[in-house]
Design a protein around this motif. Sequence first.
Motif, PDB file in Angstrom:
ATOM      1  N   SER A   1      -2.294   7.591  -9.964  1.00 20.45           N
ATOM      2  CA  SER A   1      -1.615   6.436  -9.376  1.00 20.45           C
ATOM      3  C   SER A   1      -0.988   5.681 -10.537  1.00 20.45           C
ATOM      4  CB  SER A   1      -2.564   5.563  -8.550  1.00 20.45           C
ATOM      5  OG  SER A   1      -3.626   5.066  -9.320  1.00 20.45           O
TER       6      SER A   1
ATOM      7  N   CYS B   1       0.955   5.684  -0.522  1.00 21.40           N
ATOM      8  CA  CYS B   1       0.112   6.852  -0.349  1.00 21.40           C
ATOM      9  C   CYS B   1       0.864   8.106  -0.782  1.00 21.40           C
ATOM     10  CB  CYS B   1      -0.313   6.987   1.107  1.00 21.40           C
ATOM     11  SG  CYS B   1       1.090   7.202   2.229  1.00 21.40           S
ATOM     12  N   SER B   2       0.133   9.169  -0.926  1.00 25.58           N
ATOM     13  CA  SER B   2       0.748  10.444  -1.252  1.00 25.58           C
ATOM     14  C   SER B   2       1.705  10.814  -0.121  1.00 25.58           C
ATOM     15  CB  SER B   2      -0.337  11.504  -1.396  1.00 25.58           C
ATOM     16  OG  SER B   2       0.239  12.748  -1.638  1.00 25.58           O
TER      17      SER B   2
ATOM     18  N   SER C   1     -13.398   9.468  -7.731  1.00 21.29           N
ATOM     19  CA  SER C   1     -12.852  10.675  -8.340  1.00 21.29           C
ATOM     20  C   SER C   1     -13.987  11.659  -8.558  1.00 21.29           C
ATOM     21  CB  SER C   1     -12.196  10.336  -9.682  1.00 21.29           C
ATOM     22  OG  SER C   1     -11.930  11.499 -10.426  1.00 21.29           O
TER      23      SER C   1
ATOM     24  N   HIS D   1      -4.806  -1.399  -8.727  1.00 18.68           N
ATOM     25  CA  HIS D   1      -6.038  -0.616  -8.875  1.00 18.68           C
ATOM     26  C   HIS D   1      -5.833   0.787  -8.329  1.00 18.68           C
ATOM     27  CE1 HIS D   1      -7.129  -0.840  -4.587  1.00 18.68           C
ATOM     28  NE2 HIS D   1      -6.640  -2.065  -4.646  1.00 18.68           N
ATOM     29  N   ASP D   2      -6.698   1.685  -8.776  1.00 19.03           N
ATOM     30  CA  ASP D   2      -6.728   3.060  -8.311  1.00 19.03           C
ATOM     31  C   ASP D   2      -7.508   3.094  -6.990  1.00 19.03           C
ATOM     32  OD1 ASP D   2      -6.164   5.795  -8.578  1.00 19.03           O
ATOM     33  OD2 ASP D   2      -8.000   6.203  -9.692  1.00 19.03           O
ATOM     34  N   GLN D   3      -7.632   4.260  -6.390  1.00 24.82           N
ATOM     35  CA  GLN D   3      -8.313   4.365  -5.096  1.00 24.82           C
ATOM     36  C   GLN D   3      -9.814   4.128  -5.194  1.00 24.82           C
ATOM     37  OE1 GLN D   3      -7.203   7.035  -6.724  1.00 24.82           O
ATOM     38  NE2 GLN D   3      -8.870   8.518  -6.767  1.00 24.82           N
TER      39      GLN D   3
ATOM     40  N   CYS E   1      -5.255   9.942 -14.281  1.00 25.26           N
ATOM     41  CA  CYS E   1      -5.064   9.047 -13.144  1.00 25.26           C
ATOM     42  C   CYS E   1      -3.713   9.353 -12.526  1.00 25.26           C
ATOM     43  CB  CYS E   1      -5.128   7.583 -13.581  1.00 25.26           C
ATOM     44  SG  CYS E   1      -5.045   6.470 -12.164  1.00 25.26           S
TER      45      CYS E   1
ATOM     46  N   SER F   1     -11.637   0.683  -8.385  1.00 26.03           N
ATOM     47  CA  SER F   1     -11.061   0.028  -7.212  1.00 26.03           C
ATOM     48  C   SER F   1     -10.860  -1.472  -7.401  1.00 26.03           C
ATOM     49  CB  SER F   1     -11.938   0.263  -5.978  1.00 26.03           C
ATOM     50  OG  SER F   1     -13.233  -0.269  -6.196  1.00 26.03           O
TER      51      SER F   1
ATOM     52  N   THR G   1       0.860  -1.184   0.000  1.00 23.53           N
ATOM     53  CA  THR G   1       0.000   0.000   0.000  1.00 23.53           C
ATOM     54  C   THR G   1       0.890   1.226   0.000  1.00 23.53           C
ATOM     55  OG1 THR G   1      -1.697  -1.173   1.250  1.00 23.53           O
ATOM     56  CG2 THR G   1      -1.812   1.237   1.248  1.00 23.53           C
TER      57      THR G   1
END
Length: 128
Positions: free
Chosen positions: A70, A20-21, A55, A50-52, A68, A97, A18
Amino acid sequence: MADNQLLTVTATRSTPVTVCSGCPDHAYIQLTVPSNFSNVKHITFRITSHDQGFSHEESQYGGSYEECYSFFDAALVTPEGHDRTRWRFQSNRHARSEPFTHVSNWPDQRTEPSIALAICNIQANDTI
């Protein structure tokens, strides 16, 4: 190794990570080019990610690769630990997701000169 022999080297990882920003960059997977290699002809990245999953622009971009934020970068690192080059090679699908398997094939001859140059610059004992 004779010039006409092909050597296939693979690396796999199946444990999730995982990110994160603001998280520090770290390699999800690494492959060190064998010392007996002569040149790279092809690189294939196969990634399930996968993306979060949400959006504010999902109705416009949802499911596409546009807008996107990510993504996956690849780096070519010398044996001394210095970046030789770095490039973005795959984005996730916007606002999705559910896991999706992306396959990016990178032959040594491509229409994108920067990618072809990166592949041509790979040397023995470099890490991808």
